[in-house]
Design a protein around this motif. Structure first.
Motif, PDB file in Angstrom:
ATOM      1  N   LEU A 182       4.546  -0.841   3.312  1.00 46.19           N
ATOM      2  CA  LEU A 182       4.024   0.514   3.142  1.00 46.19           C
ATOM      3  C   LEU A 182       5.031   1.285   2.315  1.00 46.19           C
ATOM      4  O   LEU A 182       6.171   1.489   2.734  1.00 46.19           O
ATOM      5  CB  LEU A 182       3.807   1.172   4.505  1.00 46.19           C
ATOM      6  N   PRO A 208       6.641   4.426   0.552  1.00 47.45           N
ATOM      7  CA  PRO A 208       6.699   5.890   0.619  1.00 47.45           C
ATOM      8  C   PRO A 208       6.487   6.534  -0.753  1.00 47.45           C
ATOM      9  O   PRO A 208       7.067   6.110  -1.750  1.00 47.45           O
ATOM     10  CB  PRO A 208       8.120   6.161   1.133  1.00 47.45           C
ATOM     11  N   PRO A 223      -6.892   5.268   2.792  1.00 46.55           N
ATOM     12  CA  PRO A 223      -5.795   5.669   3.670  1.00 46.55           C
ATOM     13  C   PRO A 223      -5.196   4.463   4.399  1.00 46.55           C
ATOM     14  O   PRO A 223      -5.643   3.322   4.258  1.00 46.55           O
ATOM     15  CB  PRO A 223      -6.462   6.638   4.640  1.00 46.55           C
ATOM     16  N   LEU A 224      -4.175   4.736   5.197  1.00 47.47           N
ATOM     17  CA  LEU A 224      -3.344   3.663   5.756  1.00 47.47           C
ATOM     18  C   LEU A 224      -4.055   2.801   6.796  1.00 47.47           C
ATOM     19  O   LEU A 224      -3.542   1.730   7.137  1.00 47.47           O
ATOM     20  CB  LEU A 224      -2.069   4.252   6.352  1.00 47.47           C
ATOM     21  N   ARG A 245      -3.409  -1.458   7.353  1.00 45.61           N
ATOM     22  CA  ARG A 245      -3.083  -1.847   8.733  1.00 45.61           C
ATOM     23  C   ARG A 245      -4.147  -2.773   9.312  1.00 45.61           C
ATOM     24  O   ARG A 245      -3.826  -3.707  10.059  1.00 45.61           O
ATOM     25  CB  ARG A 245      -2.909  -0.596   9.591  1.00 45.61           C
ATOM     26  N   HIS A 300       0.839  -1.192   0.000  1.00 47.46           N
ATOM     27  CA  HIS A 300       0.000   0.000   0.000  1.00 47.46           C
ATOM     28  C   HIS A 300       0.867   1.232   0.000  1.00 47.46           C
ATOM     29  O   HIS A 300       1.902   1.282   0.677  1.00 47.46           O
ATOM     30  CB  HIS A 300      -0.905   0.011   1.240  1.00 47.46           C
ATOM     31  N   ASP A 321       1.704   5.208   0.816  1.00 47.46           N
ATOM     32  CA  ASP A 321       1.334   6.160   1.869  1.00 47.46           C
ATOM     33  C   ASP A 321       0.699   7.426   1.320  1.00 47.46           C
ATOM     34  O   ASP A 321       0.288   8.303   2.091  1.00 47.46           O
ATOM     35  CB  ASP A 321       2.533   6.474   2.768  1.00 47.46           C
ATOM     36  N   ARG A 322       0.583   7.526  -0.022  1.00 49.30           N
ATOM     37  CA  ARG A 322      -0.128   8.644  -0.640  1.00 49.30           C
ATOM     38  C   ARG A 322      -1.339   8.154  -1.441  1.00 49.30           C
ATOM     39  O   ARG A 322      -1.760   8.800  -2.400  1.00 49.30           O
ATOM     40  CB  ARG A 322       0.819   9.443  -1.534  1.00 49.30           C
ATOM     41  N   ASP A 323      -1.883   7.041  -1.046  1.00 48.84           N
ATOM     42  CA  ASP A 323      -3.065   6.505  -1.715  1.00 48.84           C
ATOM     43  C   ASP A 323      -4.244   7.437  -1.470  1.00 48.84           C
ATOM     44  O   ASP A 323      -4.645   7.656  -0.321  1.00 48.84           O
ATOM     45  CB  ASP A 323      -3.368   5.097  -1.181  1.00 48.84           C
TER      46      ASP A 323
END
Length: 275
Positions: free
Chosen positions: A247, A249, A228-229, A233, A220, A222-224
């Motif tokens: 994750l 960057p 969101p994260l 998680r 995934h 971190d700027r999806d």
């Protein structure tokens, strides 16, 4: 020393299965269990020695994608360095029949593609799904234990009906409103079913615990902008020790945002863990 990717084996003089193809790609229509026609493409591994690779990837694209989209072809091109690749268009997308159910009945399409991939004689099958396709590979592995040897879900949602971001609110308009479905059909080449889910399918976060002991990789950005994260998680927590979370960057959403270097890392991971 051979320089073929990990997971490949030399091809014997006898084909491992009568449907084992030659060097070129093969395109056909498959039949899902409910009779829906699924446009599918088999691409042999780019093994420089011409050997038969035991590993095959089955790529599940995101919503509004299809087998001919440039981003799907790019994913297949990178993964072909590590094994053969099957790409296909989900129902309602591209040349496939039916209408999209946005992740529900698409499990049947993936099951047909996985069975077709096995039919070529490959010993190991790894499913790689993006966004909607990520939710489908998770549910497929949960509903069909042992059908695949490893699962990779990229930019997958954890739960249904999420509207917490502007792109997801636009997507819900596209799916639930008649005018939205017209935009999908004529603007995005995606035919969307008008009926709501009944019953609501198993959610990705509910599916993940059922995948063990099959190796699972969650990826995934971190700027999806879509999910969101908390989504990856949640999935990683549900997976427990059998799942691995990357994750990334600076990465956005799904195939278009996945750089070749990341796809190569997924290829390496799959070759090491896909059987």
């Amino acid at each position: 020393m051979s320089n073929r990717p990990a997971g490949c084996v030399a091809r014997s003089t006898d084909c491992p299965h009568p449907e084992t193809p030659g060097r070129g790609p093969l395109r056909t229509f498959l039949r899902a269990a409910d009779g829906t026609r699924v446009d599918a493409l088999y691409r042999p591994s780019e093994d420089p020695d011409g050997g038969f690779c035991g590993l095959v990837f089955v790529v599940a694209h995101g919503f509004t994608g299809d087998v001919d989209r440039p981003h799907v072809r790019r994913v297949a091109g990178v993964l072909a360095r590590y094994g053969a690749v099957v790409t296909f268009s989900f129902r309602g997308h591209g040349a496939s029949g039916g209408r999209s159910t946005v992740g529900d009945k698409e499990v049947l399409d993936l099951a047909a593609a996985v069975a077709w991939a096995r039919g070529f004689g490959h010993a190991r099958v790894v499913t790689v799904g993006f966004s909607m396709g990520g939710s489908v590979v998770l549910r497929h592995a949960a509903l069909h234990p042992g059908a695949v040897d490893a699962v990779v879900a990229v930019s997958a949602p954890a739960r249904w009906y999420y509207r917490g971001t502007a792109p997801m609110r636009r997507l819900h308009w596209l799916v639930t409103r008649p005018e939205g479905r017209l935009v999908g059909r004529y603007g995005l080449r995606t035919r969307i079913h008008h009926r709501a889910w009944d019953p609501v399918p198993l959610s990705p976060v509910e599916a993940v615990p059922r995948i063990a002991p099959t190796p699972l990789l969650l990826v995934h950005g971190d700027r999806d902008a879509y999910f969101p994260l908390d989504h990856p998680r949640m999935l990683a927590e549900a997976a427990g020790d059998h799942g691995e979370l990357w994750l990334e960057p600076g990465m956005g959403h799904a195939e278009n945002a996945a750089p070749d270097a990341l796809l190569a890392r997924i290829g390496d991971w799959s070759a090491a863990r896909g059987g």
